[in-house]
Design an enzyme around this catalytic site. Sequence first.
Site, PDB file in Angstrom:
ATOM      1  N   ASP A 204       5.184   8.253 -23.302  1.00  0.00           N
ATOM      2  CA  ASP A 204       4.352   8.083 -22.124  1.00  0.00           C
ATOM      3  C   ASP A 204       4.584   6.693 -21.531  1.00  0.00           C
ATOM      4  OD1 ASP A 204       0.838   8.947 -21.528  1.00  0.00           O
ATOM      5  OD2 ASP A 204       2.549   8.626 -20.183  1.00  0.00           O
ATOM      6  N   CYS A 236       3.121  16.880 -17.481  1.00  0.00           N
ATOM      7  CA  CYS A 236       3.255  15.954 -18.586  1.00  0.00           C
ATOM      8  C   CYS A 236       1.831  15.786 -19.127  1.00  0.00           C
ATOM      9  CB  CYS A 236       3.943  14.649 -18.192  1.00  0.00           C
ATOM     10  SG  CYS A 236       3.581  14.081 -16.532  1.00  0.00           S
ATOM     11  N   SER A 237       1.321  14.558 -19.167  1.00  0.00           N
ATOM     12  CA  SER A 237      -0.076  14.428 -19.575  1.00  0.00           C
ATOM     13  C   SER A 237      -0.957  14.299 -18.336  1.00  0.00           C
ATOM     14  CB  SER A 237      -0.281  13.208 -20.484  1.00  0.00           C
ATOM     15  OG  SER A 237      -1.625  13.127 -20.896  1.00  0.00           O
ATOM     16  N   ALA A 238      -0.619  13.334 -17.467  1.00  0.00           N
ATOM     17  CA  ALA A 238      -1.351  13.197 -16.201  1.00  0.00           C
ATOM     18  C   ALA A 238      -0.690  13.976 -15.080  1.00  0.00           C
ATOM     19  CB  ALA A 238      -1.439  11.721 -15.803  1.00  0.00           C
ATOM     20  N   GLY A 239       0.587  14.355 -15.282  1.00  0.00           N
ATOM     21  CA  GLY A 239       1.304  15.106 -14.255  1.00  0.00           C
ATOM     22  C   GLY A 239       1.734  14.239 -13.082  1.00  0.00           C
ATOM     23  N   VAL A 240       2.117  12.988 -13.380  1.00  0.00           N
ATOM     24  CA  VAL A 240       2.575  12.109 -12.292  1.00  0.00           C
ATOM     25  C   VAL A 240       3.851  11.346 -12.669  1.00  0.00           C
ATOM     26  CG1 VAL A 240       0.299  11.899 -11.208  1.00  0.00           C
ATOM     27  CG2 VAL A 240       0.944  10.235 -12.939  1.00  0.00           C
ATOM     28  N   GLY A 241       3.809  10.600 -13.777  1.00  0.00           N
ATOM     29  CA  GLY A 241       4.952   9.739 -14.088  1.00  0.00           C
ATOM     30  C   GLY A 241       6.187  10.503 -14.505  1.00  0.00           C
ATOM     31  N   ARG A 242       6.108  11.137 -15.678  1.00  0.00           N
ATOM     32  CA  ARG A 242       7.263  11.857 -16.197  1.00  0.00           C
ATOM     33  C   ARG A 242       7.593  13.081 -15.339  1.00  0.00           C
ATOM     34  NH1 ARG A 242       4.982  11.653 -22.334  1.00  0.00           N
ATOM     35  NH2 ARG A 242       3.032  11.709 -21.132  1.00  0.00           N
ATOM     36  N   SER A 243       6.564  13.725 -14.815  1.00  0.00           N
ATOM     37  CA  SER A 243       6.802  14.902 -13.965  1.00  0.00           C
ATOM     38  C   SER A 243       7.537  14.520 -12.687  1.00  0.00           C
ATOM     39  CB  SER A 243       5.470  15.578 -13.613  1.00  0.00           C
ATOM     40  OG  SER A 243       4.839  16.076 -14.792  1.00  0.00           O
ATOM     41  N   GLN A 281       5.845   7.061 -11.923  1.00  0.00           N
ATOM     42  CA  GLN A 281       4.744   6.094 -12.043  1.00  0.00           C
ATOM     43  C   GLN A 281       5.211   4.661 -12.264  1.00  0.00           C
ATOM     44  OE1 GLN A 281       2.554   6.198 -15.616  1.00  0.00           O
ATOM     45  NE2 GLN A 281       0.665   5.431 -14.721  1.00  0.00           N
TER      46      GLN A 281
END
Length: 306
Positions: A204, A236-243, A281
Amino acid sequence: MRRRPAPAPSTPATCTSRPVRVQDFIDHYRLMSADSDFRFSEEFEELKHVGREQPCTAADLPCNRPKNRFTNILPYDHSRYKLQPVDDEEGSDYINANYVPGHNSPREFIVTQGPLHCTRDDFWRMCWESGSRAIVMLTRCVEKGREKCDRYWPYDTRPVYYGDIAVTALNESRYPDWTITELMVCRGAEQRVLKHFHFTTWPDFGVPDPPTTLARFVRAFRERCPADARPVVVHCSAGVGRSGTFITLDRALQQLAAHAEYLDIFGMVYSMRRERVWMVQTEQQYICIHQCLVAVLEGQDLQPPP
Ligand SMILES: CNC(=O)[C@H](Cc1ccc(NS(=O)(=O)O)cc1)NC(=O)[C@H](Cc1ccc(O)cc1)NC(=O)OC(C)(C)C
């Protein structure tokens, strides 16, 4: 016969796009990364406020607040995915998810947070009602002892019900950095096969090690993703950075495969951030996209070290 004038050295940069000629991309990367990534830092900072003026009223309703994994990651109203409402139940159309454009269509992706235990039935309703045939998961369920995502799919071949949707694992292919699972998804008399692409080694707020692992995963996904035009669910977890990082690289690699003359990473991230907050992100994720593209343009084999 008059010769056509030579094409302009590059299309003009604007506040929403900064296209780079593919033949100049490696030199562009070297310039941007010079002096401790100074120009990458400047460019990424320009994206900071993109989209942030847009309302998130549905996410803020008291009945929907518990459905958000994080207080600061809320879906914009204008692009949010809407579930089919259940009777007159307030908030029954809500899930923390947005449509995001891809190379192939303006609503190619549905980007969402890692389901919570209390939203995993909604997550499966979204997958079913959208007609999706592929899920890309870019986080582990637990990282450093913290829950990042609910285990929303079955461990083995016994069917598990999520609301009125039954999910069964048909087969699983494990690789060092990802696992691909075929799932049978049934609702009423209808059944569908859906592919689950799980990248398992992406920390993350960080980038894969080596970064080109991401390019290999995107290639593996595209080689196995069903060809139809249905939306791909990415989380992903928040659905912003990795996604956001995954989608940007997917778009850019498809443009290269289509022999595009320019790559506009800044413009892609700009357009995505108009649809969902903080897509890509961190600055390192933004640079990772460029590193993967340089590796592909240099003709690196991308195969993992022996
Ligand atoms: C920097 N971390 C965050 O912003 C995360 C949300 C988040 C974003 C991106 C990612 N990476 S990912 O998109 O790749 O999964 C994970 C988590 N948010 C929280 O932890 C927020 C706190 C926060 C942090 C930073 C900020 O500017 C505002 C509020 N905490 C929070 O929501 O607490 C709960 C879970 C108890 C409700």
